[in-house]
Scaffold this active site. Structure first.
Site, PDB file in Angstrom:
ATOM      1  CG  HIS A  31      36.516  35.512  48.918  1.00 57.36           C
ATOM      2  ND1 HIS A  31      36.128  34.749  48.229  1.00 57.36           N
ATOM      3  CD2 HIS A  31      35.935  36.875  48.629  1.00 57.36           C
ATOM      4  CE1 HIS A  31      34.622  35.309  46.943  1.00 57.36           C
ATOM      5  NE2 HIS A  31      34.802  36.521  47.404  1.00 57.36           N
ATOM      6  N   GLY A  33      36.577  31.878  46.855  1.00 52.03           N
ATOM      7  CA  GLY A  33      35.725  31.449  46.110  1.00 52.03           C
ATOM      8  C   GLY A  33      36.065  32.165  44.551  1.00 52.03           C
ATOM      9  CG  HIS A  34      37.283  35.951  44.070  1.00 51.72           C
ATOM     10  ND1 HIS A  34      37.022  36.409  45.266  1.00 51.72           N
ATOM     11  CD2 HIS A  34      35.968  36.755  42.911  1.00 51.72           C
ATOM     12  CE1 HIS A  34      36.389  37.643  45.147  1.00 51.72           C
ATOM     13  NE2 HIS A  34      35.452  37.716  44.176  1.00 51.72           N
ATOM     14  CD  GLN A  58      29.819  45.788  38.888  1.00 50.05           C
ATOM     15  OE1 GLN A  58      30.340  44.807  37.882  1.00 50.05           O
ATOM     16  NE2 GLN A  58      29.531  44.364  39.667  1.00 50.05           N
ATOM     17  CB  SER A 183      30.284  37.927  50.250  1.00 51.81           C
ATOM     18  OG  SER A 183      30.345  39.761  49.665  1.00 51.81           O
TER      19      SER A 183
HETATM   20  O1  PAF Z   1      30.812  39.011  40.394  1.00 53.91           O
HETATM   21  C1  PAF Z   1      31.713  40.037  40.449  1.00 53.91           C
HETATM   22  O2  PAF Z   1      32.449  40.704  40.956  1.00 53.91           O
HETATM   23  C2  PAF Z   1      31.448  41.593  39.799  1.00 53.91           C
HETATM   24  O3  PAF Z   1      30.164  41.579  39.893  1.00 53.91           O
HETATM   25  C3  PAF Z   1      32.132  40.947  37.689  1.00 53.91           C
HETATM   26  C4  PAF Z   1      31.389  39.827  37.216  1.00 53.91           C
HETATM   27  C5  PAF Z   1      33.411  40.918  37.951  1.00 53.91           C
HETATM   28  C6  PAF Z   1      31.911  42.159  36.875  1.00 53.91           C
HETATM   29  O4  PAF Z   1      32.112  43.589  37.465  1.00 53.91           O
END
Ligand code: PAF
Length: 284
Positions: A31, A33-34, A58, A183
């Site tokens: 999105h 943000g990225h 994660q 997000s």
């Molecule tokens: O912020 C994220 O999208 C993730 O936590 C990251 C930094 C790419 C690690 O998987």
């Protein structure tokens, strides 16, 4: 733009990039943000690398790994438009996590607070994959968003503690017109849930204005946020926090720069947001 799906292909292409290399790690479903981070990298680095990898370590077993939104074709198109030079998009998990995998990066301390209370293994997974990505990509600069403030603080420690020679650059939280922080998980929200979600930003704005009017009592500000959250029946608070920016310990009285953060569930979707006090102060 080159796209590498294996590490050996990535390494060959990375060796040809001019430095400084800026790196934007992502889990895809990109999105604004990225993309704003990719733009920041493009404006300050000779080459830009992005990664797209939904990192399984994660996510807790109860979390949304299998349903995490993915759209590789659209992500690649968007990154190409931003002038990204090289994308690492592994086609499977095995190169990162081979059978019998057992090496972890645990940053300790601040990883146990806030997000770490609800998601005890989350930052171990984040720190491990980010360290691996730093080793593979070898960037001079890495770009993270303030929306995941605790993650950015964890990465700052990781860089210091493991002596990475990488400049960490923080991009601002990018918001929808009604204030909801962008997000990938916003895609899970139903129309009713989406209408309730800007309550997070309203909490933060209230805290900023109370602070500007002179309020310094941490407990009072935490209560004020809970009161606002309780006005939205679809929203279940996970935590509200007014914490010391360095230790993430809750503050009784705000005498230092503070990170105000909150996490809620709306249905099964977990959303987070934050601001820094005094308003306008940076995370780092
Ligand atoms: O912020 C994220 O999208 C993730 O936590 C990251 C930094 C790419 C690690 O998987």
């Amino acid at each position: 733009m080159n796209v590498a799906t294996t590490l050996s292909e990535f390494r060959t292409r990375r060796a040809r990039l001019e430095e400084p290399v800026g790196f934007v790690p992502t889990m895809g479903f990109l999105h604004e943000g990225h993309l704003s981070l990719a733009r920041l990298a493009r404006s300050s680095c000779k080459s830009v690398v992005a990664s797209i990898f939904v990192n399984p370590t994660q996510f807790a077993p109860t979390e949304d790994l299998s349903s995490y939104p993915r759209d590789l074709d659209s992500d690649l198109e968007l990154l190409e438009k931003e002038g990204v030079d090289l994308v690492l998009a592994p086609s499977n998990n095995d190169e990162f996590y081979p059978e019998g995998y057992g090496t972890w990066v645990d940053v300790g301390g601040i990883t146990q607070r806030l997000e770490g209370t609800s998601r005890p293994t989350h930052f171990r997974g984040v720190a491990t994959i980010v360290a691996k990505l730093f080793n593979i990509v070898g960037p001079q600069r890495a770009f993270f968003g303030q929306k995941d403030a605790q993650q950015a603080l964890v990465i700052r420690r990781l860089i210091r503690d493991l002596n990475y020679d990488i400049e960490l650059i923080l991009g601002p939280t990018i918001r929808e017109p009604d204030g909801l922080a962008m997000s990938s998980r916003n895609a899970y929200l139903s129309i009713e849930q989406r209408a309730a979600a800007p309550v997070l930003r309203r909490c933060l704005m209230l805290v900023e204005s109370l602070y500007t009017d002179g309020e310094r009592d941490g407990e009072m500000l935490r209560h004020a946020m809970l009161d606002v959250l309780q006005s939205e029946p679809l929203v279940q608070p996970d935590y509200v926090s007014v914490a010391d920016l360095n230790t993430l310990e809750e503050l009784k009285i705000i005498e230092v720069v503070a990170l105000v953060s909150l996490a809620v569930r709306i249905g099964s979707t977990r959303l987070i947001d934050n601001t820094v006090l005094p308003p306008g102060e940076r995370l780092f």
